[in-house]
Enzyme design. Structure first.
Site: not given
Ligand code: 4NP
Length: 157
Positions: A8, A11, A13-15, A123
């Site tokens: 994702c 790294n 939240c989703r992955s 997200d």
């Molecule tokens: P992820 O979510 O891609 O599912 O881990 C996010 C976590 C942090 C950010 C964006 C998406 N960020 O902008 O810091």
């Protein structure tokens, strides 16, 4: 043994949830897999998952608190059989990063859920905690699809 890397953006939240869901489903079905996750971005490298991701996994009996974020590398494209992106933006960036000798098969996570092929995992980072329940349901469905593909023996203990 098949190896799968979930990717994702951050790294956190989703992955990590996809990694945990696949590891858990494979364990329950007696399938050996190598599983990891990474982000296309490096802002959160070295950090544990978002506390809302840790909480939703814990509610489903899985502890992801020891995971640490890392950025995807070019070596991942030959190290893993499958690289599974959580959304289209990350898939696009993976295609751009892929070295000429890449062997990993790229796909979207929801390509592994019948009827949801081509869709993105939204997200949950910007929303409230309920978004993480949606993410958990999606990554769990995909984990089932992947384990089926890798030869799950069908037991549901
Ligand atoms: P992820 O979510 O891609 O599912 O881990 C996010 C976590 C942090 C950010 C964006 C998406 N960020 O902008 O810091």
């Amino acid at each position: 043994m098949p190896s799968i890397l979930f990717v994702c953006l951050g790294n956190i939240c989703r992955s990590p949830l996809a990694e945990a869901a696949l590891r858990e489903e494979a364990r329950r079905r007696g399938v050996d897999v190598v599983v990891d996750s990474a982000g296309t971005g490096d802002w959160h490298a070295g950090e544990p998952p978002d506390e809302r991701a840790i909480a939703v996994a814990a509610r489903h009996g899985v502890d992801i608190g020891a995971l640490r974020a890392r950025q995807v590398t070019r070596a991942d494209f030959t190290r893993f059989d499958h690289i599974v992106a959580l959304d289209h933006e990350n898939l696009k960036n993976l295609r751009r990063l892929a070295p000429a000798n890449a062997t990993a098969e790229l796909s979207l996570l929801l390509d592994h859920v019948p009827g949801r092929e081509g869709q993105a995992v939204t997200d949950p980072w910007f929303g409230d905690a309920s978004g993480f329940d949606v993410t958990w349901a999606e990554v769990t469905a995909a984990a089932r699809g992947l384990v089926e593909r890798f030869g799950g023996r069908g037991s549901r203990d």
